[in-house]
Every structure is written in C-alpha cells, then in structure tokens.
Design a protein around this motif. Structure first.
Motif, PDB file in Angstrom:
ATOM      1  N   PRO A  61       0.747  -1.222   0.027  1.00  0.00           N
ATOM      2  CA  PRO A  61       0.071   0.311  -0.200  1.00  0.00           C
ATOM      3  C   PRO A  61       0.492   1.378  -0.206  1.00  0.00           C
ATOM      4  N   LYS A  62       0.395   2.532  -0.766  1.00  0.00           N
ATOM      5  CA  LYS A  62       1.259   3.382  -1.083  1.00  0.00           C
ATOM      6  C   LYS A  62       1.648   4.368   0.515  1.00  0.00           C
ATOM      7  N   GLY A  63       0.678   4.213   1.741  1.00  0.00           N
ATOM      8  CA  GLY A  63       0.618   4.559   3.200  1.00  0.00           C
ATOM      9  C   GLY A  63       1.973   4.174   3.481  1.00  0.00           C
ATOM     10  N   ILE A  64       2.788   2.723   2.996  1.00  0.00           N
ATOM     11  CA  ILE A  64       3.639   2.646   4.298  1.00  0.00           C
ATOM     12  C   ILE A  64       4.514   2.156   2.828  1.00  0.00           C
ATOM     13  N   LEU A  65       4.786   3.063   2.122  1.00  0.00           N
ATOM     14  CA  LEU A  65       6.406   3.100   1.430  1.00  0.00           C
ATOM     15  C   LEU A  65       7.756   4.267   2.281  1.00  0.00           C
ATOM     16  N   ASP A  66       6.884   4.858   3.062  1.00  0.00           N
ATOM     17  CA  ASP A  66       7.916   5.697   3.711  1.00  0.00           C
ATOM     18  C   ASP A  66       7.848   5.131   5.299  1.00  0.00           C
ATOM     19  N   GLN A  67       7.547   4.175   5.733  1.00  0.00           N
ATOM     20  CA  GLN A  67       7.766   3.948   6.505  1.00  0.00           C
ATOM     21  C   GLN A  67       7.965   2.509   7.090  1.00  0.00           C
ATOM     22  N   PRO A  68       9.642   2.554   7.105  1.00  0.00           N
ATOM     23  CA  PRO A  68      10.585   1.139   7.037  1.00  0.00           C
ATOM     24  C   PRO A  68      10.186   0.196   7.970  1.00  0.00           C
ATOM     25  N   SER A  69       9.559  -0.126   9.005  1.00  0.00           N
ATOM     26  CA  SER A  69       8.920  -1.575   9.471  1.00  0.00           C
ATOM     27  C   SER A  69       8.033  -2.275   9.316  1.00  0.00           C
ATOM     28  N   LEU A 122       8.770  -3.566   5.315  1.00  0.00           N
ATOM     29  CA  LEU A 122       9.259  -4.978   6.222  1.00  0.00           C
ATOM     30  C   LEU A 122       8.351  -6.100   6.479  1.00  0.00           C
ATOM     31  N   ALA A 123       7.932  -5.657   6.912  1.00  0.00           N
ATOM     32  CA  ALA A 123       6.595  -6.775   8.141  1.00  0.00           C
ATOM     33  C   ALA A 123       6.093  -6.509   6.794  1.00  0.00           C
ATOM     34  N   PHE A 124       5.410  -6.086   5.963  1.00  0.00           N
ATOM     35  CA  PHE A 124       4.410  -6.193   4.340  1.00  0.00           C
ATOM     36  C   PHE A 124       5.560  -7.551   3.788  1.00  0.00           C
TER      37      PHE A 124
END
Length: 513
Positions: free
Chosen positions: A342-350, A353-355
């Motif tokens: 999802p685009k919303g997690i592209l700038d959230q490293p953790s 990685l979990a995805f």
C-alpha cells in the motif's frame, strides 16, 4: 554408461583416482561415490544387494531418464565394483561402507569428540530447579537436563516453544554460568534467534553470532555453555570444528528440528545423532511436542501427516490453487498483488519490511521454468515499475553486518535498501538476488504468514523432508501449486544422508556409556 554433461565430473574424478586399466565396474562405483558426496552424503553403502543412496536418486534425471533395466544393470556393476576396487589412499572401506578418506576422517573426528562430550560431566555443577514459572513439564525437563548434562539436543517442530524454553534456560543459568555464547549457522538464523530471545526475556540477551564468527581464528572456545540454534543446518565440517573447540566440561545445547532438510553442504549430523540418541535409555534428546500456537494447528497436523508418510491424509487436507504454472502469465497475475505494498507504508520502514515478510513463494528448484531464478526474473519484469523490491543477501559482509540469507527491501528511487532497524546505500550492498521466490533451502530459519509452495514434476526427489521444511515455513496460510501424483510421490520418498553415525551403538557402548 554413456557420458553426459551431468556425470562427466564424477567420471573424471574416478579416472583420476584409479589407475589406468581399472575395471569399468570400479570406475562406475567411484563415480557413484562422487555423486553421493556432492549430494551431501558422507559415504555409500551396500547391503543385501542394494546400493545406498540409490541409483535412481543420484543418476535418474529429467535430462537422462533411466529405464528400470538400466538401473538394475548399473546396480549389478556397482556391486561387482566393490569387489574389484583397488586400495587407494584417497578411499576408505569400513565394513559395508565406502568413503573418500576426507569424509571418513571427518566422521571419525566427530565420533571421537561426540563420545567424549557425551560421557564428560559439566565442569560447573548446577542443582536443577524443581519448578520454573510459566514452563510446561516438558519445557522444565529441558532446563533440568541442561543443568545435569554436558550435551542436550533440544528438538521440536514449529510453535513448540524451543526458543522460549531456551530463553528461560538462559535466564535461569546466566548468573551461574557467566561465560555463555549463543550462535546459529547463518546470519539470518542468528538474527532470528536474537529477536526471539529478546522477545522471550525482559533482561539483556547475549549477542547471537554466526557459527563461523564464533569459531573464526579460535582453536578453543572460552565458554562454559554454548547454545546453537537451527542445528539441522550445520554441515560436517562446521560440526567437527565446533566440537573440537569445546573446553572440556563445557555444556553444548543444540536446538533444531531433525525432520527438516539437511545442510546444503555434506552431512546431516544433527538428524543422525538425534535418531541415534532416541534409541538409547539415557537419551540426550529433549523433545517438545506441545504446539503453543493455535493458529498453527492445521499446518502442524498437515506437516505430521507428511512426516508419517500419510500422503492421502495430507492431500485431503489441502486443495491446490492450481495444478501447474501453465499458463505462466496467469500465475504471475495471481501472485503479483502480494508484492505491491500500500502506498501509505512506502515511507515507513518497519511497516514495509513487515509487509514483505507476510508472503513468500517457495520452490525446491533453482533452475528451470519453475525454478527460483526464472520465477524471480518473471516477477521482477512484471513488477518493474514498483518502487519496493524484496531482496536476499547471498554473501556475508561482516563490515555491514549483513549475512547470506538475510532479507531486506530495495527502494529504487532512494537507491538504498532497508533491513531490520537500518538503511544501507544500494552501492554498498554485497551480492544479492530478488526474493519474490525463495528456494526451500534458503527459506530455512524463516517464517512467513502466507506461503505459496510450488511442486512441479520432478520435485518429488526432494522427498518428505523438503516438503516438511517448506510447509513449516508458513505461520497462518499455506497454498500449493501441484498435481496429486507429484505430491504423493514426494511424501512417499525419504531422502536421508548416508553416514556411519547411526552405527555408533558399538563404538559408544565399548566406551562404557
């Protein structure tokens, strides 16, 4: 036998070792030994007119399928080869087994140190606890066994609490045994153990090292307790180095699942000594049988059917989502969405990685249309516009603290890669490959919420051990692409490494154990 590209190396080695004029039967036998050691066996054996590992296992390939008559003729020639094989310093006969001298020496060194470890009492006496809070009786038995013995083999399948039990054991013994080392065969397995122990213990956990790092440059390890996870992955060379480096009286705890695939390199000693120990009244094996996670129960039941050889029961539990990968375009379309975050997690490293740790494709093969390399290339092409790419490190880099088997996410636009807790410039990365699909061997030591396993025709040669290893990588969901006949053939086949370890009874009982 007609030479082909896949047996020339074995024939060349046989001709190099044996004198000119040696019989074709002896040359064929030595070629078989060469193939066996390249496949991870320490030796070959002959008994009741049968050669083990079998001709079918080592010689029968899709490029050169053999008829039953050809295999029968080869079997007869090899048995004659045992009688005609001349003495040679590179070879060793031991009863009904034939070794290259190198592997016989390694096996003997292992037996000698294993025998010593088994009969030597721990140098630091410890009174075993009668009770440890939050431990089941079988888990408490592990802690007591480690207190009382220098050698403990802690075995169990996924979800049985091996790491949690190890953590409680460390917590109980840390004040009594301050010189303690924790290790695993690969960087990925070491990182997983570190994370699991930190989760299981509130106190600080000793740093987990790779076995190579632990042993590097040392002839003797200055520790009173050494704990090694994922021990089924330890090859004969590394196992011998480990046992020979132990201080007399040190405790060794080997943790693993003996039903998993043996190491990529030669030997399968953890499985061998586990099976041997289970035949003894004073066994050093502690087995955890209780699955602690309800979400794993159906997968555990499925895996047990596989281990027990109940192929039909296992097949009834699972319905393949596809019988094959054809058409390939449909397969790619089916799995591609699992790798689009999802685009919303592209700038959230953790979160990113979990995805990418939720889903993985597994294949026993490296080459061919259904192999890891081909599938990764197809998915990389299909997902070429995606910003995030799952990758797998393929070579250790101690300076960057990145190790073979470690997985991360490459970010195209940022020209960097994300790993657990850190970001590294892409230009600094050691060699890596795409990780949409992993080989079953590379997946050892990892778990994913959802696993898609591909079993095409020919993969049955990996047997139930390979199938069990792949199945137990899934934590919540397992899907299969397979035909019924391939699945049934895989479950019916057991692939065990040949060695002399299971004949330890005479050796050890002679020593008075």
């Amino acid at each position: 036998m007609e030479s082909t590209w896949w047996n020339m190396i074995d024939e060349a080695l046989a001709e190099f070792i044996l004198k000119k004029g040696s019989s074709q039967e002896a040359l064929l036998l030595l070629s078989h030994l060469s193939k066996a050691t390249r496949a991870g066996h320490l030796c070959i054996s002959y008994d009741d007119g049968l050669i083990t590992p079998s001709i079918e296992e080592l010689w029968n390939t899709s490029e050169k399928p053999l008829t039953a008559e050809e295999m029968q003729n080869m079997q007869k020639q090899m048995l004659d080869g045992f009688k005609q094989l001349p003495e040679h310093p590179a070879l060793r006969r031991e009863g009904h087994r034939l070794y290259f001298q190198l592997y016989w020496n390694l096996e003997q060194r292992f037996i000698e140190r294993y025998r010593s470890l088994r009969v030597t009492p721990p140098s630091i006496p410890i009174v075993a606890p009668e009770r440890v809070e939050n431990l089941l009786p079988e888990q408490l038995h592990v802690v007591k066994h480690v207190c009382e013995n220098a050698l403990t083999l802690l075995c169990g399948g996924p979800g049985t609490g091996k790491t949690y039990t190890a953590g409680q054991m460390i917590h109980h013994l840390r004040a009594l045994i301050p010189r303690m080392a924790l290790a695993a065969p690969t960087g990925k397995a070491a990182a997983n153990l570190q994370k699991s122990l930190e989760k299981a213990l509130s106190a600080d956990v000793p740093k987990v090292q790779t076995l190579h790092a632990l042993l590097y440059g040392k002839s003797s390890l200055p520790y009173d307790l050494i704990l090694v996870d994922e021990s089924s992955m330890i090859d004969v060379h590394l196992m011998v180095r480990l046992l020979e480096s132990l201080t007399p009286g040190a405790r060794l705890v080997l943790i693993g699942d003996p039903h998993q695939l043996p190491p990529v390199e030669a030997g399968g000693l953890f499985s061998d000594i586990t099976r041997y120990e289970q035949s003894l009244p004073d066994s050093r094996v502690c087995t955890l049988n209780t699955c602690m996670r309800t979400d794993l129960q159906s997968i555990i039941t499925f895996a047990k059917h596989i281990l027990d050889g109940h192929a039909k029961d296992a097949w009834q539990m699972i319905r393949p989502i596809l019988p094959s990968l054809e058409p390939m375009e449909a397969f790619v379309e089916l799995v591609a969405p699992h790798f689009i975050p999802p685009k919303g997690i592209l700038d959230q490293p953790s979160e990113l990685l979990a995805f990418f740790n939720r889903f993985r494709i597994l294949s026993p093969l490296r080459r061919g249309p259904a192999g890891v390399d081909s599938l990764n290339a197809r998915l990389a092409q299909h997902l070429a516009k995606q910003r995030a790419i799952p990758i797998l490190i393929t070579k250790n880099d101690a300076k960057l603290n990145l190790f073979n088997g470690e997985m991360g996410v490459l970010l195209r636009e940022e020209n960097c890669a994300l790993f657990e807790g850190r970001r590294i410039s892409a230009v600094l990365l050691p060699p890596y490959e795409y990780a949409y699909c992993l080989s079953v061997h590379k997946s050892q030591g990892s778990e994913f919420d959802h696993v898609l396993l591909i079993l095409t025709e020919g993969t049955e040669i990996f047997g139930r051990e390979g199938l069990y290893t792949a199945v137990t990588r899934a934590k919540k969901q397992l899907d299969l692409i397979c035909r019924e006949e391939t699945f049934l053939a895989a479950v019916s086949k057991q692939v065990r490494r040949q060695s002399g370890i299971l004949e330890l009874n005479t050796l050890l009982r002679t020593a008075g154990t």
